[in-house]
Design a protein around this motif. Structure first.
Motif: not given
Ligand code: AVI
Length: 342
Positions: A152-169
């Motif tokens: 659900l969270a992956l579907q609902k993520l807004f575009p990043s407010e920072s210059p980039s994004r890193m998803i950690c698993f």
């Protein structure tokens, strides 16, 4: 400087209005698993409050090398990761107590980048308490916690407010997914990232059977208690009458499938009821319930699988014994995806 109130946002994506009907809480997944042959229980039923506590204890066990080894790798490579990604928003799937993430937060802090952290976990309690602790320890950190499943969270993520994004698993939770679930999960990661953004993945690697079996059959019996606690959880949640003294923990390494399989074995023939599910389950003596698979990976195979989803592995770190791997990947658009030599 922003006040704590402005630095912390907690969003509940699991409210009844967003996920109705919830197959995951109405118990139909349990009923399905216990009426199939062989029987099984979905892995998420490990993690009630007691189960989460037992898992924290497992992470400190001498035989359970995974947490220790991944922590050592993170300590070695966190600043290199921050250097590659530059300023970015950290999204962590299954953040729990965020202990290992602090190593990354420290590295970003030292690089002088403003920090935004989005921990995602189904447990609201642990999310809120660890977020408050992080705010106290990192004065410039902003936390936007999501009480949610990964999906659900992956579907609902807004575009990043920072210059980039890193998803950690991290933590090799990937190993608890079947190959089909893993394939779907990688597609969801691809969809949640913009080209050029990052995915950090921690995985347990294939190694001799005796080391793996010791990690899942610890001498203090914590893993056995963790496994058996699933039955207490089902009792409490679905008005059940499992007698945990009539089941035993059984874990072994399946060398063909490269996975630990964790089961609960019935010590006699018995009948169990889960009244809230209107379910009666019969067990033969010696019959087993599969409670978890924990897959152990081959680095080249996983790199190939990631690459096929346009998640290009940029750098891979392992410990000197090659027991655990950490992969930093970058999403590339399909057109420019090329095979890279690592
Ligand atoms: C959460 N997951 C990565 C753990 C593992 O090793 O597969 C769960 C666990 N099961 C038994 N011990 C730990």
């Amino acid at each position: 400087m922003l006040s704590d109130k402005n630095r912390l946002q907690i969003e509940h994506l699991l409210s009844p209005s967003t996920v109705l009907p919830d197959r995951k809480t109405d118990g139909s997944d349990v009923a399905l698993g216990l009426t199939q042959i062989p029987k099984s229980i979905p892995v998420r039923y490990f993690y009630d409050d007691r189960g989460s506590e037992l898992f924290e204890q497992i992470c400190d066990l001498p035989e359970y090398y995974l947490t220790r080894t991944e922590t050592e790798i993170l300590q070695e490579c966190a600043s290199a990761i921050a250097l590659v990604t530059g300023e970015c928003e950290l999204v962590e799937l299954g953040s729990g107590s965020s202990t290992k993430t602090r190593i990354l937060l420290d590295a970003y802090n030292q690089s002088g980048y403003p920090l935004r952290y989005l921990p995602i976990d189904v447990s609201a309690g642990i999310l809120e308490s660890s977020a408050r602790q992080l705010l106290a320890d990192y004065p410039s950190l902003q936390v936007h916690a999501l009480v949610s499943t990964y999906e659900l969270a992956l579907q609902k993520l807004f575009p990043s407010e920072s210059p980039s994004r890193m998803i950690c698993f991290i933590g090799s939770t990937l190993g608890n997914l079947t190959p089909q679930e893993c394939d779907r999960f990688f597609s969801q990661i691809t969809d949640a990232l913009d080209p050029g953004e990052y995915f950090l993945l921690g995985i347990d690697l294939q190694k001799p059977k005796h080391l793996l079996e010791a990690a899942y059959n610890d001498s203090q019996g914590v893993t056995a208690a963790f496994n058996l606690n699933t039955l207490d959880h089902l009792n409490q949640r679905f008005e059940g009458n499992f007698d945990t003294s009539q089941f035993e923990h059984w874990a072994f390494y399946n060398e063909t499938q490269h996975q630990i399989e964790m089961h609960l074995r019935s010590l006699r023939s018995q009948t169990v009821q889960l009244r809230a599910l209107d379910l009666t389950v019969k067990f033969e003596s010696g019959e087993t319930i599969l409670t978890e698979i924990s897959r152990k990976f081959d680095l080249n195979t996983i790199k190939q699988e990631l690459q096929e989803k346009s998640l290009v592995p940029l750098q891979v770190w392992t410990d000197p014994k090659q027991w655990f791997g950490l992969l930093l990947c970058q999403l590339q658009p399909f057109e420019s995806t090329r095979s890279v030599q690592i």
